[in-house]
Design an enzyme around this catalytic site. Structure first.
Site, short mmCIF file in Angstrom:
data_model
loop_
_atom_site.label_atom_id
_atom_site.label_comp_id
_atom_site.label_asym_id
_atom_site.label_seq_id
_atom_site.Cartn_x
_atom_site.Cartn_y
_atom_site.Cartn_z
N ARG A 14 0.84 -1.20 0.00
CA ARG A 14 0.00 0.00 0.00
C ARG A 14 0.88 1.26 0.00
NH1 ARG A 14 -0.69 4.72 2.46
NH2 ARG A 14 -0.34 3.77 4.49
N ASP A 15 1.52 1.54 1.10
CA ASP A 15 2.28 2.79 1.22
C ASP A 15 3.43 2.83 0.22
OD1 ASP A 15 3.12 5.23 2.20
OD2 ASP A 15 3.17 4.59 4.28
N HIS A 211 3.44 3.98 12.81
CA HIS A 211 3.71 3.91 11.37
C HIS A 211 4.82 4.92 11.11
CE1 HIS A 211 2.44 3.77 7.03
NE2 HIS A 211 2.92 5.00 7.05
N HIS A 213 8.29 6.51 9.04
CA HIS A 213 9.04 6.66 7.80
C HIS A 213 10.51 6.93 8.14
CE1 HIS A 213 5.95 6.93 4.47
NE2 HIS A 213 5.23 6.70 5.54
N CYS A 244 10.71 8.94 -1.07
CA CYS A 244 10.01 10.16 -0.68
C CYS A 244 10.35 11.21 -1.71
CB CYS A 244 10.45 10.59 0.72
SG CYS A 244 9.71 12.15 1.20
N ASN A 253 9.06 4.04 3.99
CA ASN A 253 8.84 3.54 5.35
C ASN A 253 10.13 2.96 5.89
OD1 ASN A 253 6.04 2.94 3.77
ND2 ASN A 253 5.70 3.50 5.89
ZN ZN Z 1 3.20 6.21 5.38
#
Ligand code: ZN
Length: 316
Positions: A14-15, A211, A213, A244, A253
């Site tokens: 997902r991320d 969560h 990063h 990023c 992440n």
């Molecule tokens: Zn995230």
């Protein structure tokens, strides 16, 4: 209190994938998710139910969830921006639904086009929808406090706003809240501080996951700070997938392989076979050849004589 086992929640599908410009083919996503589960990953956020116009990378989330829920022992999580997404999540049989609430209202408007009041309304509607399902068919519902450690649009967020948001999500019917360092602004000090502050208003049992990063390289340091505060669930992505856009050279992440290596080296059980986990990088590399995969452990290999954490005895 710290735990001798932790839950690693893999969010790469997902991320990670939503931040990749290329789209991973559906069949490759399924292969990857199956391989992650076979390596011992017990929770995977497999996609998000967002408009395919906004995120074409996530257009096949329904099909992916229906595949993943057939894997025994795997908890299948999805992100939803609103009630409509939650309906799709329920129809597909997802076990866990996460609704992001950016504590930065500016980011919330950009990300899911909703004010704080509107996010709370969605949370209430989702909680009611879940409550109306038959027992055993009610997914776990998390409200995730995004940009909790700072926002690229607003900078630091007033702590009173964060705490109020946590309280409102719980009052709206979430089963728990999570803390998300969406921007990689957090550090071990702010991690400890905010975990304590949020637990102070919602109770320790209602904040068990973070969560994080690795945007500025503090991912693992932040994990350790959170772990020492008693956090037991950690989101991460294989190969730090996603990157990023605003921080060249930074992974997205926290890198799952390095995270698992750290915990297993410390004797803290993740349930994950590190070699098998690292082997799943090949599936991603073949499907997304232009995407950089991060991680120190996969490059260096496991130390000679590495055994990992002892598997805890069954609790009977
Ligand atoms: Zn995230």
């Amino acid at each position: 209190m710290t735990s001798n086992s932790v839950l690693i929640s893999e969010v790469g599908p997902r991320d990670g994938l939503q931040n990749c410009s290329a789209i991973m083919p559906t069949e490759e996503k399924k292969r990857w998710i199956s391989a992650l589960a076979a390596a011992g990953v017990k929770e995977i956020e497999v996609g998000s139910f967002v408009s395919p116009k906004l995120l074409p990378q996530m257009a096949d989330t329904g099909e992916i969830v229906r595949h993943a829920v057939q894997i025994s022992g795997l908890d299948v999580a999805v992100l939803v921006p609103n009630l409509k997404g939650a309906q799709l999540a329920l129809e597909s049989g997802a076990h866990k639904i996460t609704l992001p609430m950016s504590v930065s209202e500016t980011h919330s408007l950009r990300n899911i086009r909703r004010t704080h009041d509107q996010v709370i309304e969605e949370a209430q509607a989702i909680a009611e929808l879940i409550a109306a399902q038959p027992e055993g068919k009610r997914p776990h519902f998390e409200g995730s406090l995004s940009t909790a450690f700072g926002c690229t649009l607003e900078g630091p967020i007033d702590e009173a706003v964060i705490l109020r948001s946590a309280e409102r999500l719980m009052a709206a019917g979430c089963d728990e809240v999570g803390l998300s360092d969406t921007t990689g602004y957090g550090d071990p000090g702010s991690m400890r501080h905010l975990i304590r502050a949020v637990r102070g208003v919602v109770g320790a049992e209602n904040l068990t996951g973070v969560h994080l990063h690795n945007t500025r390289g503090l991912g693992l340091a932040n994990v350790m700070a959170a772990y020492e505060e008693g956090i037991i669930t950690f989101d991460s992505s294989l190969g730090g997938l996603g990157g990023c856009p605003t921080a060249p050279g930074a992974s997205g992440n926290v890198v799952t392989e390095d995270l698992v290596f750290m915990f297993e080296s410390m004797g803290i059980d993740t349930g994950i076979d590190l070699e098998a986990l690292m082997a799943t990088r090949e599936i991603v590399a073949a499907a997304l050849p232009d995407e950089e995969l991060y991680g120190f452990t996969p490059r260096a290999g496991l130390p000679l004589g590495f055994k990992g954490a002892p598997v805890p005895a069954a609790a009977e």
